[in-house]
Design a protein around this motif. Sequence first.
Motif, short mmCIF file in Angstrom:
data_model
loop_
_atom_site.label_atom_id
_atom_site.label_comp_id
_atom_site.label_asym_id
_atom_site.label_seq_id
_atom_site.Cartn_x
_atom_site.Cartn_y
_atom_site.Cartn_z
N SER A 56 0.81 -1.22 0.00
CA SER A 56 0.00 0.00 0.00
C SER A 56 0.84 1.26 0.00
O SER A 56 0.71 2.10 0.87
CB SER A 56 -0.99 0.06 1.12
OG SER A 56 -0.93 -0.89 2.03
N VAL A 57 1.66 1.35 -1.03
CA VAL A 57 2.49 2.53 -1.25
C VAL A 57 2.18 3.07 -2.64
O VAL A 57 1.60 2.38 -3.47
CB VAL A 57 4.01 2.20 -1.16
CG1 VAL A 57 4.37 1.72 0.25
CG2 VAL A 57 4.42 1.19 -2.20
N VAL A 58 2.57 4.31 -2.84
CA VAL A 58 2.45 4.91 -4.17
C VAL A 58 3.59 4.35 -5.03
O VAL A 58 4.72 4.21 -4.56
CB VAL A 58 2.55 6.45 -4.08
CG1 VAL A 58 2.54 7.08 -5.46
CG2 VAL A 58 1.42 7.01 -3.21
N PHE A 59 3.29 4.03 -6.26
CA PHE A 59 4.30 3.56 -7.21
C PHE A 59 4.72 4.74 -8.08
O PHE A 59 3.89 5.60 -8.38
CB PHE A 59 3.74 2.45 -8.10
CG PHE A 59 3.70 1.11 -7.43
CD1 PHE A 59 4.45 0.07 -7.93
CD2 PHE A 59 2.92 0.89 -6.31
CE1 PHE A 59 4.43 -1.18 -7.32
CE2 PHE A 59 2.88 -0.35 -5.70
CZ PHE A 59 3.64 -1.38 -6.19
N GLN A 60 5.99 4.78 -8.48
CA GLN A 60 6.42 5.82 -9.42
C GLN A 60 6.05 5.35 -10.82
O GLN A 60 6.68 4.44 -11.36
CB GLN A 60 7.90 6.12 -9.31
CG GLN A 60 8.29 7.28 -10.21
CD GLN A 60 9.74 7.70 -10.05
OE1 GLN A 60 10.36 7.47 -9.02
NE2 GLN A 60 10.26 8.35 -11.06
N GLY A 61 5.04 5.97 -11.39
CA GLY A 61 4.53 5.56 -12.69
C GLY A 61 5.39 5.98 -13.86
O GLY A 61 5.21 5.51 -14.97
N GLY A 62 6.32 6.87 -13.62
CA GLY A 62 7.22 7.35 -14.68
C GLY A 62 7.77 8.70 -14.31
O GLY A 62 7.40 9.27 -13.27
N PRO A 63 8.63 9.22 -15.16
CA PRO A 63 9.31 10.47 -14.82
C PRO A 63 8.52 11.75 -15.11
O PRO A 63 8.95 12.83 -14.73
CB PRO A 63 10.56 10.41 -15.70
CG PRO A 63 10.15 9.61 -16.89
CD PRO A 63 9.18 8.61 -16.36
N VAL A 64 7.36 11.65 -15.74
CA VAL A 64 6.58 12.83 -16.12
C VAL A 64 5.50 13.10 -15.08
O VAL A 64 4.81 12.19 -14.64
CB VAL A 64 5.93 12.63 -17.52
CG1 VAL A 64 5.14 13.86 -17.93
CG2 VAL A 64 6.98 12.27 -18.57
N ALA A 65 5.34 14.37 -14.69
CA ALA A 65 4.27 14.83 -13.79
C ALA A 65 4.23 14.04 -12.48
O ALA A 65 3.18 13.54 -12.08
CB ALA A 65 2.92 14.79 -14.51
N LEU A 66 5.36 13.99 -11.79
CA LEU A 66 5.44 13.23 -10.54
C LEU A 66 4.54 13.77 -9.44
O LEU A 66 4.27 13.07 -8.46
CB LEU A 66 6.88 13.17 -10.05
CG LEU A 66 7.81 12.29 -10.88
CD1 LEU A 66 9.26 12.49 -10.46
CD2 LEU A 66 7.41 10.83 -10.73
N ASP A 67 4.06 14.99 -9.58
CA ASP A 67 3.16 15.56 -8.57
C ASP A 67 1.70 15.23 -8.86
O ASP A 67 0.81 15.66 -8.13
CB ASP A 67 3.37 17.06 -8.44
CG ASP A 67 3.24 17.79 -9.77
OD1 ASP A 67 3.27 17.14 -10.83
OD2 ASP A 67 3.11 19.03 -9.74
#
Length: 191
Positions: A66-77
């Motif tokens: 139950s953590v946030v995954f880094q979906g990619g380098p664009v629009a990290l916010d």
Amino acid sequence: MEDGIRVGLLLVATPQLEDPNFKRSVVLLVEHDMDGGTLGVVLNRPTEVPVDRVLPPWAELVTGPSVVFQGGPVALDNALALARLPGEDEPLGWRALEGGAEVSRVGLVDLEAPPGLLAAELLQLRVFAGYAGWSAGQLRTEIEEGAWYLVPAEAGDVFAPDPGRLWSDVLRRQGGDLAFVATYPEDPTLN
């Protein structure tokens, strides 16, 4: 002209792809328009950030970890979520991936909607910060240059319980040469 790239397929980074944003990554394609470009989310980059810290109302519905995954380098916010639902209905707050038969019943969640709209329907949910994007023709060029393998997805890939194994698991199930690539060492100079 058809380019073979379509929503619901996976991009699996080849061992030659050294970009730290994508090294050994598995990306689910969630939008593709030959004229407008392609959008995907990296499925195997969990962060240390608990979902309840950034999206408390959705935290109890998330499939572990139950953590946030880094979906990619664009629009990290910006956050987006993928969820799997049973049946044929398309409830408010959820949109099936267009043409994504490979990952049937997986779709994008409207995180602005009240979680209660989907809570009873959800089988699995995962939250991603950011996404990966390619301009028109860029992804095709990267595939031709040997940066990516384009392979079928399974619904379980999106919600893999052990995301650290996803790269090798996806390659192994392809059989043939790709199954062999699954054993490629992280650092071949140490072999």
